[in-house]
Design a protein around this motif. Sequence first.
Motif, PDB file in Angstrom:
ATOM      1  N   UNK A  23       0.820  -1.215   0.000  1.00  0.00           N
ATOM      2  CA  UNK A  23       0.000   0.000   0.000  1.00  0.00           C
ATOM      3  C   UNK A  23       0.851   1.260   0.000  1.00  0.00           C
ATOM      4  N   UNK A  24       1.885   1.289   0.836  1.00  0.00           N
ATOM      5  CA  UNK A  24       2.716   2.496   0.929  1.00  0.00           C
ATOM      6  C   UNK A  24       3.602   2.660  -0.307  1.00  0.00           C
ATOM      7  N   UNK A  25       4.238   1.585  -0.744  1.00  0.00           N
ATOM      8  CA  UNK A  25       5.159   1.691  -1.884  1.00  0.00           C
ATOM      9  C   UNK A  25       4.424   2.058  -3.177  1.00  0.00           C
ATOM     10  N   UNK A  26       3.294   1.403  -3.430  1.00  0.00           N
ATOM     11  CA  UNK A  26       2.559   1.686  -4.668  1.00  0.00           C
ATOM     12  C   UNK A  26       1.929   3.080  -4.603  1.00  0.00           C
ATOM     13  N   UNK A  27       1.423   3.465  -3.447  1.00  0.00           N
ATOM     14  CA  UNK A  27       0.842   4.799  -3.304  1.00  0.00           C
ATOM     15  C   UNK A  27       1.899   5.880  -3.548  1.00  0.00           C
ATOM     16  N   UNK A  28       3.070   5.718  -2.953  1.00  0.00           N
ATOM     17  CA  UNK A  28       4.143   6.694  -3.148  1.00  0.00           C
ATOM     18  C   UNK A  28       4.563   6.764  -4.614  1.00  0.00           C
ATOM     19  N   UNK A  29       4.643   5.611  -5.255  1.00  0.00           N
ATOM     20  CA  UNK A  29       4.996   5.583  -6.679  1.00  0.00           C
ATOM     21  C   UNK A  29       3.931   6.295  -7.509  1.00  0.00           C
ATOM     22  N   UNK A  30       2.656   6.036  -7.204  1.00  0.00           N
ATOM     23  CA  UNK A  30       1.572   6.672  -7.953  1.00  0.00           C
ATOM     24  C   UNK A  30       1.561   8.175  -7.732  1.00  0.00           C
ATOM     25  N   UNK A  31       1.832   8.598  -6.494  1.00  0.00           N
ATOM     26  CA  UNK A  31       1.861  10.037  -6.200  1.00  0.00           C
ATOM     27  C   UNK A  31       2.981  10.715  -6.981  1.00  0.00           C
ATOM     28  N   UNK A  32       4.109  10.051  -7.118  1.00  0.00           N
ATOM     29  CA  UNK A  32       5.240  10.612  -7.873  1.00  0.00           C
ATOM     30  C   UNK A  32       4.933  10.673  -9.362  1.00  0.00           C
ATOM     31  N   UNK A  33       4.357   9.617  -9.898  1.00  0.00           N
ATOM     32  CA  UNK A  33       4.115   9.557 -11.343  1.00  0.00           C
ATOM     33  C   UNK A  33       2.932  10.405 -11.778  1.00  0.00           C
ATOM     34  N   UNK A  34       2.141  10.904 -10.825  1.00  0.00           N
ATOM     35  CA  UNK A  34       0.961  11.688 -11.174  1.00  0.00           C
ATOM     36  C   UNK A  34       1.320  12.952 -11.940  1.00  0.00           C
ATOM     37  N   UNK A  35       2.547  13.475 -11.745  1.00  0.00           N
ATOM     38  CA  UNK A  35       2.947  14.736 -12.384  1.00  0.00           C
ATOM     39  C   UNK A  35       2.980  14.613 -13.903  1.00  0.00           C
ATOM     40  N   UNK A  36       3.092  13.382 -14.398  1.00  0.00           N
ATOM     41  CA  UNK A  36       3.117  13.183 -15.840  1.00  0.00           C
ATOM     42  C   UNK A  36       1.703  13.204 -16.432  1.00  0.00           C
ATOM     43  N   UNK A  37       0.701  13.203 -15.592  1.00  0.00           N
ATOM     44  CA  UNK A  37      -0.694  13.270 -16.050  1.00  0.00           C
ATOM     45  C   UNK A  37      -1.471  14.086 -15.024  1.00  0.00           C
ATOM     46  N   UNK A  38      -1.286  15.386 -15.032  1.00  0.00           N
ATOM     47  CA  UNK A  38      -1.734  16.251 -13.946  1.00  0.00           C
ATOM     48  C   UNK A  38      -3.253  16.344 -13.812  1.00  0.00           C
ATOM     49  N   UNK A  39      -3.995  15.833 -14.775  1.00  0.00           N
ATOM     50  CA  UNK A  39      -5.444  15.888 -14.677  1.00  0.00           C
ATOM     51  C   UNK A  39      -5.982  14.909 -13.638  1.00  0.00           C
ATOM     52  N   UNK A  40      -5.132  13.986 -13.187  1.00  0.00           N
ATOM     53  CA  UNK A  40      -5.522  13.027 -12.157  1.00  0.00           C
ATOM     54  C   UNK A  40      -4.559  13.153 -10.992  1.00  0.00           C
ATOM     55  N   UNK A  41      -5.104  13.247  -9.789  1.00  0.00           N
ATOM     56  CA  UNK A  41      -4.281  13.421  -8.604  1.00  0.00           C
ATOM     57  C   UNK A  41      -4.281  12.156  -7.754  1.00  0.00           C
ATOM     58  N   UNK A  42      -3.171  11.924  -7.077  1.00  0.00           N
ATOM     59  CA  UNK A  42      -3.070  10.890  -6.050  1.00  0.00           C
ATOM     60  C   UNK A  42      -2.729  11.618  -4.758  1.00  0.00           C
ATOM     61  N   UNK A  43      -3.587  11.554  -3.741  1.00  0.00           N
ATOM     62  CA  UNK A  43      -3.330  12.297  -2.505  1.00  0.00           C
ATOM     63  C   UNK A  43      -1.988  11.912  -1.887  1.00  0.00           C
ATOM     64  N   UNK A  44      -1.321  12.889  -1.303  1.00  0.00           N
ATOM     65  CA  UNK A  44      -0.033  12.620  -0.660  1.00  0.00           C
ATOM     66  C   UNK A  44      -0.226  11.805   0.611  1.00  0.00           C
TER      67      UNK A  44
END
Length: 270
Positions: A23-44
């Motif tokens: 949960x933590x590793x995938x969430x952190x990865x998704x939060x980092x990669x969100x910048x490449x598709x800014x229309x979708x956010x992943x909460x920090x």
Amino acid sequence: MRSCPVVRFPPLPTTSRQRFTVATCVHLHAHTSRHQASLVNVPALLAFDEKDYSIAMENAPGRPLHELLISREYFDRAFKIGLRVVAWLRNFHLTPCSDHDLIMESSQPFKAYKADLQYTRLFEYLSPPQVDVAERFLHRQIKNTKSVLHGDLNSRNILVDDENRINVIDFEQGQVGNGIHDVAYLVSEFVIYSFFQNSDPEEQIKRFWREYDWEFRNRLRWEEYRQHLAFQVLYRLKGPSRQVWAGHLDEPTRRQIEDWSLRQFAEWLL
């Protein structure tokens, strides 16, 4: 139409520590990669505690996309949001992850668990030749370790506010595998709700794929997508959480959707 016995989720094969790690590793990865598709956010992630395996994230405003999907009035809006999420998925799957091996190690038992639940247990609906093809297909998917996946990207894990801002949450079922699984799992809901809308799902299926895979002429990936989709739509009807995804459907619509899935197996499990 086959009778549908009561189905319950089998016991989880993973420990609390493994699920916390994923949960933590995938969430952190998704939060980092969100910048490449800014229309979708992943909460920090604001904090996480390894002693009691707890996680705190920033507030994610909005209501579940599921509420829009089951409303005939908002279905078109839900479809446009779905396209944006699939575009985000493409970037998420393509972004290298520094914790790839750790996620893979911690999620392998759960990946096998989901493969059995969402695929193997549906083999009873297939003919013997189709089972042979499905077993080879599933073996390739289990062995695939290319991308980090959300693992449970359903419309209840996608939040949308009044301004159509999108937040993706809940990465506990993350795994490493073929990104097409994530796409098909989400698109399967739109297929079901297309029947609810009395419309043909085919054009939507193609639109989602064009958003995810620019190589639309890649026959192998297209076939994998269609195979995943046939299983995932039927799983929504037959799996343990079927009341959530198909509880609002009347019996004739359920039969239509099941018949559609069986025709897809006949076409794509060749």
